[in-house]
Design a protein around this motif. Structure first.
Motif, PDB file in Angstrom:
ATOM      1  N   TYR A  14       0.842  -1.202   0.000  1.00  0.00           N
ATOM      2  CA  TYR A  14       0.000   0.000   0.000  1.00  0.00           C
ATOM      3  C   TYR A  14       0.875   1.249   0.000  1.00  0.00           C
ATOM      4  O   TYR A  14       0.606   2.207  -0.731  1.00  0.00           O
ATOM      5  CB  TYR A  14      -0.939   0.018   1.207  1.00  0.00           C
ATOM      6  N   GLU A  16       3.849   1.697  -1.115  1.00  0.00           N
ATOM      7  CA  GLU A  16       4.476   1.902  -2.419  1.00  0.00           C
ATOM      8  C   GLU A  16       3.509   2.543  -3.412  1.00  0.00           C
ATOM      9  O   GLU A  16       3.873   3.485  -4.118  1.00  0.00           O
ATOM     10  CB  GLU A  16       4.984   0.569  -2.975  1.00  0.00           C
ATOM     11  N   ILE A  17       2.275   2.040  -3.475  1.00  0.00           N
ATOM     12  CA  ILE A  17       1.318   2.617  -4.428  1.00  0.00           C
ATOM     13  C   ILE A  17       0.866   4.008  -3.971  1.00  0.00           C
ATOM     14  O   ILE A  17       0.576   4.870  -4.792  1.00  0.00           O
ATOM     15  CB  ILE A  17       0.120   1.669  -4.693  1.00  0.00           C
ATOM     16  N   ARG A  18       0.860   4.238  -2.679  1.00  0.00           N
ATOM     17  CA  ARG A  18       0.514   5.569  -2.158  1.00  0.00           C
ATOM     18  C   ARG A  18       1.555   6.595  -2.614  1.00  0.00           C
ATOM     19  O   ARG A  18       1.203   7.683  -3.072  1.00  0.00           O
ATOM     20  CB  ARG A  18       0.422   5.520  -0.632  1.00  0.00           C
ATOM     21  N   GLU A  20       3.462   6.332  -5.222  1.00  0.00           N
ATOM     22  CA  GLU A  20       3.248   6.478  -6.673  1.00  0.00           C
ATOM     23  C   GLU A  20       2.117   7.470  -6.943  1.00  0.00           C
ATOM     24  O   GLU A  20       2.245   8.361  -7.793  1.00  0.00           O
ATOM     25  CB  GLU A  20       2.917   5.119  -7.289  1.00  0.00           C
ATOM     26  N   ASN A  65       0.517  -7.856  -7.847  1.00  0.00           N
ATOM     27  CA  ASN A  65       0.925  -6.464  -7.672  1.00  0.00           C
ATOM     28  C   ASN A  65      -0.297  -5.637  -7.309  1.00  0.00           C
ATOM     29  O   ASN A  65      -1.337  -5.736  -7.962  1.00  0.00           O
ATOM     30  CB  ASN A  65       1.538  -5.904  -8.963  1.00  0.00           C
ATOM     31  N   VAL A  67      -2.380  -2.652  -7.644  1.00  0.00           N
ATOM     32  CA  VAL A  67      -2.477  -1.683  -8.736  1.00  0.00           C
ATOM     33  C   VAL A  67      -3.566  -0.638  -8.524  1.00  0.00           C
ATOM     34  O   VAL A  67      -3.684   0.302  -9.307  1.00  0.00           O
ATOM     35  CB  VAL A  67      -2.694  -2.399 -10.094  1.00  0.00           C
ATOM     36  N   TYR A  90      -7.093   5.525  -5.986  1.00  0.00           N
ATOM     37  CA  TYR A  90      -6.033   5.604  -6.992  1.00  0.00           C
ATOM     38  C   TYR A  90      -5.916   4.279  -7.731  1.00  0.00           C
ATOM     39  O   TYR A  90      -5.979   3.214  -7.110  1.00  0.00           O
ATOM     40  CB  TYR A  90      -4.679   5.931  -6.334  1.00  0.00           C
ATOM     41  N   SER A  92      -3.204   2.728 -10.721  1.00  0.00           N
ATOM     42  CA  SER A  92      -1.959   2.998 -11.448  1.00  0.00           C
ATOM     43  C   SER A  92      -2.250   3.434 -12.879  1.00  0.00           C
ATOM     44  O   SER A  92      -3.084   2.836 -13.567  1.00  0.00           O
ATOM     45  CB  SER A  92      -1.064   1.759 -11.467  1.00  0.00           C
TER      46      SER A  92
END
Length: 166
Positions: A14, A16-18, A20, A65, A67, A90, A92
């Motif tokens: 989480y 990491e995607i945050r 991003e 992953n 996403v 969000y 990706s």
């Protein structure tokens, strides 16, 4: 693709995607990328938030992953417990247009029904036309506009206030 409620074991993914999201779409979030980087222990903080009984964060996993994400935060005041906010949505950039956002919101609405929430609310930057279209497609409607809701440097963004009645 798997849509699931995130737990402490998903905290690193989480985070990491945050990061991003904050880096690629800064105008969509109140938190800045730099603010996020300055956090002392963000993965543990995320894990604690996931354990909160009023926080429902869902993730979309594609080939193991993460996403896409969305959070539903239930209000805690007794007079507002029938409402929840949609936050931190969000998907990706590379996989947008595959219906992942719709599936995340559908799962969130399903959970809202199960826990007795009667309405979901959110704010979305007025210039984020794709997000507004997604929310409308799922059944949200605009009930107002907050003028100059967000200020970044010397620039302002309006926010569309949206609601979904269950």
């Amino acid at each position: 693709m798997e849509i699931k409620q995130l737990t402490a074991t998903d905290s690193s993914a989480y985070w990491e995607i945050r990061l991003e999201a904050l880096q690629k779409n800064p105008s969509a979030f109140i938190t800045t990328y730099q603010d996020a980087l300055n956090k002392v222990n963000p993965v543990n903080e995320t894990a604690e938030r996931f354990a909160n009984g009023n926080n429902y964060t869902y993730g979309a996993y594609l080939k193991n992953n993460l996403v896409g994400v969305v959070t539903m935060l239930r209000q805690t005041h007794p007079k507002f417990k029938h409402k929840a906010e949609i936050l931190a949505m969000y998907v990706s950039n590379e996989i947008r247009g595959l219906g992942i956002g719709t599936k995340l919101l559908d799962k969130t609405i399903e959970q809202a029904k199960l826990v007795g929430i009667e309405q979901l609310q959110l704010g979305v930057v007025s210039t984020n036309i794709p997000a507004i279209a997604l929310y409308k497609k799922v059944g949200f409607s605009i009930y107002g506009t907050e003028i100059r809701a967000i200020k970044m440097n010397d620039s302002y963004e309006d926010e569309e206030l949206m609601v979904y009645f269950i």
